[in-house]
Write a protein that holds these residues in place. Structure first.
Motif, PDB file in Angstrom:
ATOM      1  N   TRP A  62      64.470  -8.147  14.730  1.00 34.31           N
ATOM      2  CA  TRP A  62      63.716  -7.341  15.417  1.00 34.31           C
ATOM      3  C   TRP A  62      64.807  -6.551  16.746  1.00 34.31           C
ATOM      4  CZ3 TRP A  62      63.622  -8.008  20.805  1.00 34.31           C
ATOM      5  CH2 TRP A  62      64.025  -9.184  21.176  1.00 34.31           C
ATOM      6  N   PHE A  63      65.716  -7.385  17.074  1.00 36.26           N
ATOM      7  CA  PHE A  63      66.694  -7.032  18.065  1.00 36.26           C
ATOM      8  C   PHE A  63      67.818  -6.192  17.498  1.00 36.26           C
ATOM      9  CE2 PHE A  63      70.318  -7.860  20.695  1.00 36.26           C
ATOM     10  CZ  PHE A  63      70.071  -7.408  21.958  1.00 36.26           C
ATOM     11  N   LEU A  64      68.527  -6.769  16.701  1.00 34.88           N
ATOM     12  CA  LEU A  64      69.892  -6.303  16.191  1.00 34.88           C
ATOM     13  C   LEU A  64      69.636  -5.070  15.210  1.00 34.88           C
ATOM     14  CD1 LEU A  64      71.339  -9.901  14.724  1.00 34.88           C
ATOM     15  CD2 LEU A  64      71.895  -8.689  16.955  1.00 34.88           C
ATOM     16  N   LYS A  65      68.504  -4.766  14.617  1.00 34.08           N
ATOM     17  CA  LYS A  65      68.307  -3.542  13.894  1.00 34.08           C
ATOM     18  C   LYS A  65      67.376  -2.658  14.602  1.00 34.08           C
ATOM     19  CE  LYS A  65      68.989  -5.756   9.230  1.00 34.08           C
ATOM     20  NZ  LYS A  65      68.510  -6.100   7.815  1.00 34.08           N
ATOM     21  N   ASN A  66      67.381  -2.936  15.642  1.00 31.38           N
ATOM     22  CA  ASN A  66      66.179  -1.991  16.546  1.00 31.38           C
ATOM     23  C   ASN A  66      67.121  -0.593  16.813  1.00 31.38           C
ATOM     24  OD1 ASN A  66      65.174  -0.701  19.300  1.00 31.38           O
ATOM     25  ND2 ASN A  66      64.051  -2.586  18.815  1.00 31.38           N
ATOM     26  N   PRO A  67      66.274   0.516  16.591  1.00 31.49           N
ATOM     27  CA  PRO A  67      66.713   1.752  16.636  1.00 31.49           C
ATOM     28  C   PRO A  67      67.059   2.419  18.032  1.00 31.49           C
ATOM     29  CG  PRO A  67      64.573   2.072  16.322  1.00 31.49           C
ATOM     30  CD  PRO A  67      64.776   0.754  16.221  1.00 31.49           C
ATOM     31  N   TRP A  68      66.917   1.424  19.077  1.00 27.93           N
ATOM     32  CA  TRP A  68      67.326   1.561  20.535  1.00 27.93           C
ATOM     33  C   TRP A  68      68.292   0.596  21.011  1.00 27.93           C
ATOM     34  CZ3 TRP A  68      66.058   6.158  21.862  1.00 27.93           C
ATOM     35  CH2 TRP A  68      64.769   6.696  21.386  1.00 27.93           C
ATOM     36  N   LEU A  69      69.171  -0.038  19.874  1.00 32.86           N
ATOM     37  CA  LEU A  69      69.949  -1.163  20.425  1.00 32.86           C
ATOM     38  C   LEU A  69      71.433  -0.415  21.133  1.00 32.86           C
ATOM     39  CD1 LEU A  69      71.061  -4.105  20.100  1.00 32.86           C
ATOM     40  CD2 LEU A  69      72.070  -3.570  18.130  1.00 32.86           C
ATOM     41  N   TRP A  70      71.636   0.917  20.496  1.00 34.77           N
ATOM     42  CA  TRP A  70      72.720   1.499  21.354  1.00 34.77           C
ATOM     43  C   TRP A  70      72.606   1.533  22.626  1.00 34.77           C
ATOM     44  CZ3 TRP A  70      72.463   6.453  23.839  1.00 34.77           C
ATOM     45  CH2 TRP A  70      71.249   6.984  23.317  1.00 34.77           C
ATOM     46  N   LEU A  71      71.233   2.093  23.072  1.00 39.64           N
ATOM     47  CA  LEU A  71      71.054   2.039  24.818  1.00 39.64           C
ATOM     48  C   LEU A  71      70.930   0.684  25.274  1.00 39.64           C
ATOM     49  CD1 LEU A  71      67.950   4.510  24.975  1.00 39.64           C
ATOM     50  CD2 LEU A  71      70.046   4.737  25.998  1.00 39.64           C
ATOM     51  N   TYR A  72      70.524  -0.276  24.750  1.00 36.68           N
ATOM     52  CA  TYR A  72      70.562  -1.712  25.019  1.00 36.68           C
ATOM     53  C   TYR A  72      72.343  -2.235  25.560  1.00 36.68           C
ATOM     54  CZ  TYR A  72      70.363  -6.824  25.615  1.00 36.68           C
ATOM     55  OH  TYR A  72      70.308  -7.984  25.908  1.00 36.68           O
TER      56      TYR A  72
END
Length: 272
Positions: A62-72
């Motif tokens: 849910w976290f590692l494949k989230n589309p917003w991970l780059w912002l994180y």
């Protein structure tokens, strides 16, 4: 969902933040939810307000494949992060989050608990968790069936108890069992409190607290989703010498100190 609702989320967070900024002199902020972290953090950083993220859930797909991970990953360099459990700590390190931004803070228990008088009820086994698959209650039930012992009393608590009633139960329990099936149990405060109360603890190795315990020294660590191994651990706990209770209480008092935990959180959040 946040990907498709992006405009609405941003607008709503900005609106609420500006309202709070007008009402209060905000000195610092900490966030739990991913939406708050990636969408609200830049607004605070622009105003030089220190931000802390707490990662209390298991960091998996849910976290590692989230589309917003780059912002994180982008904003992680400008905040301080408290990952709950060693596994979350390792995941963030692999993502390239600077080690200087990561703070390992252990959950704490009431410091008076290890000092309270025990009144052990022999063969009383207690667990406290919701009866959903990932909590492993069905594994515990199966383990009890495997043991085939009629002298065991098993209490499964799936609702909140008042503090005094909860402590009284832990001080009475012979064995406390945490049969968690995956690392969604990032720490397990119940298990820490059971240690502090001097219960003989049986815990699966996927529960975060197991990373801070010595097998056969402070607890009995077993494989998850394995009723036979769980039954073995319970049997070992039931027959273990009383010394393990003393070991458990000393360990809990030393490592799971609530006052120290609060001071550490305060220091990180306020940058004091």
């Amino acid at each position: 969902k946040s990907f498709f609702l992006f405009p609405l989320i941003i607008w709503n967070l900005k609106r609420k933040f500006m309202k709070l900024a007008e009402q209060y002199d905000i000195k610092a902020a900490y966030f739990l939810s991913l939406n708050e972290k990636i969408f609200l953090t830049p607004l605070l950083l622009q105003r030089n307000i220190p931000v802390t993220w707490v990662e209390h859930q298991e960091l998996r797909n849910w976290f590692l494949k989230n589309p917003w991970l780059w912002l994180y990953k982008k904003y992680a360099k400008s905040v301080q992060i408290v990952p709950i459990g060693k596994n979350n700590f390792r995941v963030l390190e692999k993502l390239g989050v600077p080690n200087t931004s990561l703070h390992e803070i252990l959950h704490g228990i009431d410091k008076s608990l290890p000092q309270m008088q025990r009144h052990t009820k022999k063969n009383l086994i207690v667990t406290a968790n919701r009866d959903i698959p990932k909590k492993g209650i069905s594994d515990l039930n199966r383990a009890i069936e495997i043991l085939k012992r009629k002298d065991l009393e098993v209490l499964i608590i799936n609702d909140f108890l008042k503090k005094e009633n909860w402590y009284d139960l832990l001080l009475k329990a012979d064995v406390y069992v945490n049969p968690a099936r995956d690392r969604s149990e990032t720490f397990s405060l119940n298990s820490a409190e059971a240690l502090g109360a001097g219960c003989k603890l049986v815990v699966t190795n996927c529960s975060g607290i197991a990373d801070y315990l010595g097998n056969y020294e402070h607890a009995f660590i077993v494989e998850p989703q394995n009723p036979k191994d769980l039954a073995r651990g319970i049997m070992q706990a039931l027959s273990a010498p009383e010394q393990i209770r003393s070991n458990a209480r000393k360990h809990a008092k030393k490592y799971f100190d609530l006052s120290r935990s609060l001071k550490q959180f305060q220091s990180v959040i306020l940058r004091s």
